[in-house]
Motif scaffolding. Structure first.
Motif, PDB file in Angstrom:
ATOM      1  N   TYR A  74       0.832  -1.205   0.000  1.00 45.98           N
ATOM      2  CA  TYR A  74       0.000   0.000   0.000  1.00 45.98           C
ATOM      3  C   TYR A  74       0.868   1.258   0.000  1.00 45.98           C
ATOM      4  N   ASN A  75       1.982   1.206   0.709  1.00 41.61           N
ATOM      5  CA  ASN A  75       2.904   2.340   0.743  1.00 41.61           C
ATOM      6  C   ASN A  75       3.467   2.633  -0.648  1.00 41.61           C
ATOM      7  N   GLN A  76       3.824   1.593  -1.383  1.00 41.37           N
ATOM      8  CA  GLN A  76       4.363   1.775  -2.737  1.00 41.37           C
ATOM      9  C   GLN A  76       3.324   2.391  -3.668  1.00 41.37           C
ATOM     10  N   ILE A  77       2.098   1.888  -3.613  1.00 38.93           N
ATOM     11  CA  ILE A  77       1.036   2.433  -4.464  1.00 38.93           C
ATOM     12  C   ILE A  77       0.735   3.872  -4.083  1.00 38.93           C
ATOM     13  N   TYR A  78       0.699   4.134  -2.783  1.00 39.92           N
ATOM     14  CA  TYR A  78       0.412   5.491  -2.299  1.00 39.92           C
ATOM     15  C   TYR A  78       1.490   6.464  -2.753  1.00 39.92           C
ATOM     16  N   SER A  79       2.746   6.018  -2.733  1.00 35.59           N
ATOM     17  CA  SER A  79       3.853   6.877  -3.173  1.00 35.59           C
ATOM     18  C   SER A  79       3.707   7.242  -4.647  1.00 35.59           C
ATOM     19  N   LEU A  80       3.267   6.270  -5.458  1.00 30.23           N
ATOM     20  CA  LEU A  80       3.029   6.549  -6.872  1.00 30.23           C
ATOM     21  C   LEU A  80       1.927   7.587  -7.037  1.00 30.23           C
ATOM     22  N   MET A  81       0.883   7.461  -6.264  1.00 32.04           N
ATOM     23  CA  MET A  81      -0.221   8.418  -6.340  1.00 32.04           C
ATOM     24  C   MET A  81       0.219   9.800  -5.879  1.00 32.04           C
ATOM     25  N   GLU A  82       1.017   9.841  -4.793  1.00 33.12           N
ATOM     26  CA  GLU A  82       1.519  11.125  -4.291  1.00 33.12           C
ATOM     27  C   GLU A  82       2.369  11.843  -5.330  1.00 33.12           C
ATOM     28  N   SER A  83       3.131  11.082  -6.099  1.00 32.19           N
ATOM     29  CA  SER A  83       4.028  11.683  -7.088  1.00 32.19           C
ATOM     30  C   SER A  83       3.304  12.107  -8.354  1.00 32.19           C
ATOM     31  N   GLY A  84       2.003  11.804  -8.426  1.00 33.34           N
ATOM     32  CA  GLY A  84       1.221  12.213  -9.582  1.00 33.34           C
ATOM     33  C   GLY A  84       1.211  11.209 -10.718  1.00 33.34           C
ATOM     34  N   GLN A  85       1.838  10.058 -10.525  1.00 34.38           N
ATOM     35  CA  GLN A  85       1.830   9.046 -11.572  1.00 34.38           C
ATOM     36  C   GLN A  85       0.447   8.429 -11.711  1.00 34.38           C
ATOM     37  N   GLU A  86       0.101   8.068 -12.922  1.00 39.93           N
ATOM     38  CA  GLU A  86      -1.213   7.477 -13.185  1.00 39.93           C
ATOM     39  C   GLU A  86      -1.239   6.037 -12.695  1.00 39.93           C
ATOM     40  N   VAL A  87      -2.209   5.730 -11.851  1.00 41.74           N
ATOM     41  CA  VAL A  87      -2.401   4.379 -11.336  1.00 41.74           C
ATOM     42  C   VAL A  87      -3.776   3.905 -11.786  1.00 41.74           C
ATOM     43  N   GLU A  88      -3.804   2.853 -12.581  1.00 45.01           N
ATOM     44  CA  GLU A  88      -5.070   2.351 -13.110  1.00 45.01           C
ATOM     45  C   GLU A  88      -5.884   1.682 -12.006  1.00 45.01           C
ATOM     46  N   ARG A  90      -9.161  -0.568 -11.362  1.00 46.39           N
ATOM     47  CA  ARG A  90     -10.125  -1.433 -12.036  1.00 46.39           C
ATOM     48  C   ARG A  90     -11.017  -2.210 -11.070  1.00 46.39           C
ATOM     49  N   LYS A  91     -10.793  -2.082  -9.773  1.00 42.93           N
ATOM     50  CA  LYS A  91     -11.573  -2.833  -8.789  1.00 42.93           C
ATOM     51  C   LYS A  91     -11.476  -2.127  -7.436  1.00 42.93           C
ATOM     52  N   ASP A  92     -12.295  -2.584  -6.497  1.00 42.39           N
ATOM     53  CA  ASP A  92     -12.314  -1.997  -5.144  1.00 42.39           C
ATOM     54  C   ASP A  92     -12.311  -0.474  -5.232  1.00 42.39           C
ATOM     55  N   PHE A  93     -13.276   0.050  -5.971  1.00 40.87           N
ATOM     56  CA  PHE A  93     -13.257   1.455  -6.357  1.00 40.87           C
ATOM     57  C   PHE A  93     -13.272   2.415  -5.174  1.00 40.87           C
ATOM     58  N   VAL A  94     -14.066   2.114  -4.143  1.00 38.14           N
ATOM     59  CA  VAL A  94     -14.151   3.028  -2.993  1.00 38.14           C
ATOM     60  C   VAL A  94     -12.798   3.134  -2.306  1.00 38.14           C
ATOM     61  N   PHE A  95     -12.165   1.989  -2.063  1.00 39.96           N
ATOM     62  CA  PHE A  95     -10.871   2.031  -1.380  1.00 39.96           C
ATOM     63  C   PHE A  95      -9.816   2.743  -2.216  1.00 39.96           C
ATOM     64  N   ASN A  96      -9.715   2.381  -3.486  1.00 38.03           N
ATOM     65  CA  ASN A  96      -8.643   2.923  -4.323  1.00 38.03           C
ATOM     66  C   ASN A  96      -8.820   4.406  -4.627  1.00 38.03           C
ATOM     67  N   TYR A  97     -10.056   4.837  -4.852  1.00 36.74           N
ATOM     68  CA  TYR A  97     -10.265   6.273  -5.075  1.00 36.74           C
ATOM     69  C   TYR A  97     -10.132   7.065  -3.786  1.00 36.74           C
ATOM     70  N   PHE A  98     -10.467   6.423  -2.677  1.00 35.92           N
ATOM     71  CA  PHE A  98     -10.232   7.054  -1.375  1.00 35.92           C
ATOM     72  C   PHE A  98      -8.734   7.253  -1.144  1.00 35.92           C
ATOM     73  N   MET A  99      -7.950   6.236  -1.467  1.00 35.14           N
ATOM     74  CA  MET A  99      -6.500   6.339  -1.334  1.00 35.14           C
ATOM     75  C   MET A  99      -5.950   7.420  -2.260  1.00 35.14           C
ATOM     76  N   LYS A 100      -6.453   7.469  -3.484  1.00 36.00           N
ATOM     77  CA  LYS A 100      -6.000   8.475  -4.445  1.00 36.00           C
ATOM     78  C   LYS A 100      -6.349   9.881  -3.964  1.00 36.00           C
ATOM     79  N   PHE A 101      -7.547  10.046  -3.422  1.00 34.04           N
ATOM     80  CA  PHE A 101      -7.969  11.351  -2.894  1.00 34.04           C
ATOM     81  C   PHE A 101      -7.067  11.783  -1.740  1.00 34.04           C
ATOM     82  N   CYS A 102      -6.822  10.859  -0.802  1.00 38.50           N
ATOM     83  CA  CYS A 102      -6.006  11.193   0.372  1.00 38.50           C
ATOM     84  C   CYS A 102      -4.575  11.539  -0.013  1.00 38.50           C
ATOM     85  N   SER A 103      -4.064  10.929  -1.090  1.00 35.36           N
ATOM     86  CA  SER A 103      -2.671  11.168  -1.491  1.00 35.36           C
ATOM     87  C   SER A 103      -2.426  12.620  -1.896  1.00 35.36           C
TER      88      SER A 103
END
Length: 364
Positions: A74-88, A90-103
């Motif tokens: 989760y830390n690795q994915i969050y770091s990618l989101m924080e840096s502005g990189q595009e993370v696709e 495709r599932k678990d939409f609430v969790f993943n968009y929540f993580m993207k928003f928080c980043s």
């Protein structure tokens, strides 16, 4: 953060703290009456302190994949989101968009702390609503459960999914709100479809004997069917790819899971909740509509796990029923008069319940 605690001791610190609390409850029950106002006030203060401590201890844990499983992923994915990189996504939409928003606003430690708040708070709200002034004891059973720690530090999406299911049960008499939270849990992690389906089935057919027999029948069916059930459920596509992979990708998962096969120890753990429900409903004639519904959800969800018990990572499916064990076991004991010295008996039950957790996580 709690960086001053060595990583190898971080998880044992959690369970040793709970051991002290469990011993405190056991000692208190041997000397005092739980209905005493002083006792209630004492455990209220202790409870709120424990709520804050647990949230902070889970949320501010160090980043370590070795000791906290998927935390590093989760830390690795969050770091990618924080840096502005595009993370696709495709599932678990609430969790993943929540993580993207928080980043966009907070660092990874702030995110894990927020996740911890969301994970722990429904247990608190559920306990306060259904156990009233004795909420502390129900809450302690939640946080002292076998998998509670691991799904707060490792399987975060699973843990949050069940947290939203518990929050839905908090709104049991407000169906629209309840189903909104159920749906949110599903989009946190698709495996929540299993307790949702169990909720619908046990709500439609309100016969606790049927739930009990379904659970009993699942044991010989699992022993006889084995991998056939795993293949069957894996082929249905009832969950997202990764969840279904826990059933079907046996060779891959076996490399990551230390114990497979028919887990009699876990079956006995589950049986304790089934026995409690059977005893309270059929021997003590508890006719509480909400409790019978809880019993049905647990039996059906746990029966599904028993059918796939030999699959690698079947523990992921076990948690889809285990998260309700504190409610199934404790609910009648704080809503109805069942025995003389009821508080003393509950303290013994709670201690035995926690010691399974302690043995499996610390001693074994």
């Amino acid at each position: 953060m709690f960086d001053w605690i060595p990583l190898p001791l971080y998880t044992p610190t959690y369970f040793n703290t709970l051991l002290l609390v469990a011993l405190l409850i056991l000692l208190h029950a041997s000397q005092y009456d739980i209905r005493d106002r002083t006792s209630i006030d004492f455990f209220n203060i202790t409870g709120y302190f424990l709520v804050v401590l647990i949230i902070l201890f889970i949320g501010l844990r160090p980043i370590s994949g070795r000791y906290f499983g998927d935390t590093s992923t989760y830390n690795q994915i969050y770091s990618l989101m924080e840096s502005g990189q595009e993370v696709e996504i495709r599932k678990d939409f609430v969790f993943n968009y929540f993580m993207k928003f928080c980043s966009n606003f907070i660092n990874i430690h702030g995110f894990f702390l927020l996740v911890s708040i969301i994970y722990v708070t429904p247990c608190l709200l559920f306990s306060k609503k259904y156990f009233g002034q004795y909420w502390f004891f129900a809450f302690f059973m939640f946080i002292a459960s076998y998998s509670f720690w691991s799904y707060g530090t490792n399987g975060l999406r699973n843990g949050l999914g069940t947290a939203f299911f518990i929050l839905g049960l908090y709104f049991y008499n407000r169906k629209r709100v309840m189903y909104i939270f159920f749906a949110t849990g599903y989009f946190m992690h698709a495996s929540i479809l299993i307790p949702i389906a169990a909720f619908l089935v046990s709500g439609f057919y309100k016969n606790p004997k049927a739930y009990f027999y379904i659970w009993l029948a699942s044991i010989p069916l699992s022993l006889a069917g084995g991998s056939a059930w795993i293949s069957f459920f894996g082929s249905l596509g009832i969950a997202e790819d990764r969840t279904a992979g826990y059933l079907t990708d046996a060779e891959i998962n076996l490399e990551q899971f230390s114990q497979t096969g028919f887990r009699w120890d876990f079956l006995l753990y589950s049986a304790s909740a089934v026995f409690a429900g059977w005893y309270f409903i059929f021997k003590k004639n508890i006719t509480d509509r909400f409790y019978i519904h809880l019993f049905g959800i647990f039996c059906i969800s746990n029966a599904f796990w028993i059918l796939v018990i030999t699959a690698a990572f079947s523990n992921r499916f076990a948690y889809l029923s285990w998260f309700l064990m504190p409610a199934v076991i404790a609910y009648p004991m704080f809503r109805y008069k069942i025995w003389n010295d009821q508080y003393k008996i509950f303290a013994l039950i709670l201690f035995a319940y926690f010691m399974f957790t302690y043995f499996m996580n610390v001693i074994k």
